[in-house]
Design an enzyme around this catalytic site. Sequence first.
Site, PDB file in Angstrom:
ATOM      1  N   CYS A   1      36.323   8.672 -11.839  1.00 27.17           N
ATOM      2  CA  CYS A   1      35.826   7.737 -12.832  1.00 27.17           C
ATOM      3  C   CYS A   1      35.485   6.442 -12.128  1.00 27.17           C
ATOM      4  O   CYS A   1      36.163   6.055 -11.190  1.00 27.17           O
ATOM      5  CB  CYS A   1      36.916   7.507 -13.871  1.00 27.17           C
TER       6      CYS A   1
ATOM      7  N   ASP B   1      -4.705  -4.735  -5.379  1.00 28.63           N
ATOM      8  CA  ASP B   1      -5.528  -5.005  -4.210  1.00 28.63           C
ATOM      9  C   ASP B   1      -6.821  -4.223  -4.425  1.00 28.63           C
ATOM     10  O   ASP B   1      -6.839  -3.235  -5.141  1.00 28.63           O
ATOM     11  CB  ASP B   1      -4.774  -4.504  -2.978  1.00 28.63           C
TER      12      ASP B   1
HETATM   13  P1  ADP Z   1      -8.862  -6.703   0.799  1.00 29.01           P
HETATM   14  O1  ADP Z   1      -8.117  -7.772   0.069  1.00 29.01           O
HETATM   15  O2  ADP Z   1     -10.010  -6.204  -0.016  1.00 29.01           O
HETATM   16  O3  ADP Z   1      -7.970  -5.595   1.271  1.00 29.01           O
HETATM   17  P2  ADP Z   1      -8.895  -8.034   3.404  1.00 29.01           P
HETATM   18  O4  ADP Z   1      -8.006  -9.184   3.058  1.00 29.01           O
HETATM   19  O5  ADP Z   1      -8.322  -6.985   4.256  1.00 29.01           O
HETATM   20  O6  ADP Z   1      -9.547  -7.395   2.083  1.00 29.01           O
HETATM   21  O7  ADP Z   1     -10.184  -8.595   4.124  1.00 29.01           O
HETATM   22  C1  ADP Z   1     -11.008  -9.567   3.519  1.00 29.01           C
HETATM   23  C2  ADP Z   1     -12.345  -9.688   4.165  1.00 29.01           C
HETATM   24  O8  ADP Z   1     -12.211 -10.121   5.514  1.00 29.01           O
HETATM   25  C3  ADP Z   1     -13.105  -8.405   4.250  1.00 29.01           C
HETATM   26  O9  ADP Z   1     -13.797  -8.136   3.073  1.00 29.01           O
HETATM   27  C4  ADP Z   1     -14.041  -8.669   5.426  1.00 29.01           C
HETATM   28  O10 ADP Z   1     -15.144  -9.418   4.987  1.00 29.01           O
HETATM   29  C5  ADP Z   1     -13.218  -9.525   6.335  1.00 29.01           C
HETATM   30  N1  ADP Z   1     -12.538  -8.758   7.384  1.00 29.01           N
HETATM   31  C6  ADP Z   1     -11.222  -8.578   7.535  1.00 29.01           C
HETATM   32  N2  ADP Z   1     -10.957  -7.840   8.627  1.00 29.01           N
HETATM   33  C7  ADP Z   1     -12.150  -7.504   9.168  1.00 29.01           C
HETATM   34  C8  ADP Z   1     -12.550  -6.736  10.315  1.00 29.01           C
HETATM   35  N3  ADP Z   1     -11.666  -6.141  11.106  1.00 29.01           N
HETATM   36  N4  ADP Z   1     -13.870  -6.611  10.556  1.00 29.01           N
HETATM   37  C9  ADP Z   1     -14.758  -7.197   9.753  1.00 29.01           C
HETATM   38  N5  ADP Z   1     -14.454  -7.929   8.683  1.00 29.01           N
HETATM   39  C10 ADP Z   1     -13.171  -8.096   8.376  1.00 29.01           C
HETATM   40 MG    MG Z   2      -6.190  -3.995   1.590  1.00 24.99          MG
END
Ligand code: ADP
Ligand code: MG
Length: 731
Positions: free
Chosen positions: A20, A401
Amino acid sequence: MQDGELANKEITLQIEGMECSCEASLIEKKLGSLPGVTNHDINPVSKRVRVGYDESKVAAEDIIRSIAETGMNASSAKEDKRRSTWWREKQQLALYACGAVIIVSFALKLAGVPEAVSDVLFVLAVLIGVFYPARKALIALMNLTPTIHLLMLIGATGAMILGMWYESAILIFVYSLGDVLESYAVDKARGAIRSLMDLAPKEAIVRKEGGETIMRTEDISVGDVVVVRPGERIPVDGKIVWGASFVNQAAVTGEPIPIRKQVGDEVFTGTINQDGSLEVRVDRLASETMLSKIICSVEEAQARKTSYQTFADSFGKYYTPIMLLLGILVAVVPPLFLGAEWREFIYRGLVVFVVSCSCGLALSVPVAVVAGMANAARNGTAFKGGAYLEALDKVKVIAFDKTGTLTIGRPEVTGTRVLDGTSERDLLHIAGSIESRSGHPLAAAIARKARESFGSSGLLPVEDFQETSGLGVTARSKGKLFVVGNDRFQEEMGVVLSGQAREEIAALENEGKTVVLVSTQGRLIGSLAIADEVRPGAREALQQLKKSGVKTVMLTGDNRRSAEAIALKTGVDELYAQLLPVDKVEVIKRLRDEYGEVAMVGDGINDAPAMAASGVGIAMGAAGSDIAIEAGDVVLMSDDLSRIGYLRALSRRAVRNIRQNIVVSLVNIAFMVTMALIGLLGLVTGLLLNEASAVLVIFNALRLLTWKWKKAAELEGQGLGAAAAMAVETE
Ligand code: ADP
Ligand code: MG
């Protein structure tokens, strides 16, 4: 628990003989008084205690020994022997014998045999039945911890002193029977989780040079190749190296529709290989498979108690001593000061003792939590704590997201534009070579496209690769620095965008595309348009959530225009775009201030901070992704967003169930104590009522094990579905 001390070691012990949860307080007291023990946490359902201790002050053996002093047995949870049952069998045997003697003496009494004979038999029944509870009661007495056993023993002894042999025997019998029933129910909840464990085969056929051998799965190493025949459960987590088959992944993802898997695809322990032979290269040890992670998270989930459980626990702590005191006062005060009859008031005091021997309140909450979590686990979802099971029902806003959550997260390059005399081939070559270093889904899309044209070995060497989360990447190639990322990033790096370039970007973004710009030495050399599809079923899942009264919000690092396109397709209520990971945390905080509890759904890749900032972080697509499993408070093994609706419904059920249990227990206790005080409740009736309510409440909690959520959308087709699902959910 002492502050200022740091636990540098932790053990988990399996407790035997804890029938218990009230006995948990006994163990807690023991552990609390042991120097060097920094924290401890008892789970009455799995009967495990986790102890953190300072190795320099106390040894594991001392901890085990001090638990043994309570009359209970502790053993290392790893070598869980599926509990030896000799102890229980003896107690049960005593219980049956006690019951049999009671029946015989009853029969004799009815047959007109002199009272003295049946009384002797009742005494015999008491002696048989009292041994085990008395042992525990005495230990409790020596430790000065009032437990249910102690109250019961006082009750039975008192009844005998008053010459009420029959009451005394029934008391012990019913009490022990209740004990056995309660532990049966608790084992059942526990068994529901254990049965998940049975989904993992114990043995596997391993292909070795000399042929095939059968091995125990825990002896298999990473890299071994396992043969799986049609119809068998897959015994390991790994990648298919030969063969193809339909695999039913319900055990892990909760998804009942079999998926076709072929060479290169990932398979999970416990899933069923339906129709083809497979050879699988092992990726994870048996102790680290997805299935064992789900089970662990459920087993450990009790660490974060629901507020109800905390309430029941602290209630129990004060309740038993208060009842003890009340019983004594009732027995002593009226006869001593008011001239009432001793015998009558001692009896009433005993009834107070006895009716307070309830495990119902203390046990029903953890049983409901475990049963709810077991239900979740069977549906490919896992709560990492009872607290989240409770919290999900209270959520007012769910934030999603975008990339990988509302969208499939497998974006494709749909077009390129070049400027300044760069060729499309060169643009793709340099962008793909740089992005192959990044783990971002957009980067993966560009790198994939580049590999299609140049092959894996045809990519350019790059140096000084640097990624700025939410913006983009920079790297050096052939001595030149390249910037690959969004417009904001380019501007930060000193690139000036022409009006025409901006217009082109805007046009693509209005179609829901994400534009990645490539520049070098301050000049734009081209751009890549990338599109990601909305996840099938996302719109319906969101619709359903909205109907159930939550606000849906989309958080994204992507630009506003492409975010708007996705928002339109999924129907989210609100949209926050161009957020860096830290901005997402800010938005979550603001939403919490404004609306109350917020849940954040993400794939765990760059949303971990936002998930942590929210009340409930929901990670999806966790099968195959260790990051997601770590990041979430609630984990969806599949990518199916409608699971969130199921989990909310489950949460509502569980909370309602727990409330029912608490109300029933408290009302019953209040009723019985009042009746006992005014002398209208006898010992036996009181005890029967008490045990009945405890058993009722525990079995009520067990209903959560078998509860099923009907997704009405499946039954009625799309349009009507959401409304109907709502009806089912709130039913
Ligand atoms: P989400 O919130 O949609 O998951 P992220 O925060 O991961 O998006 O990324 C936001 C933005 O930053 C992307 O839409 C892109 O424009 C840019 N970005 C991030 N990482 C990369 C990368 N490795 N190459 C090119 N663009 C990137
Ligand atoms: Mg993401």
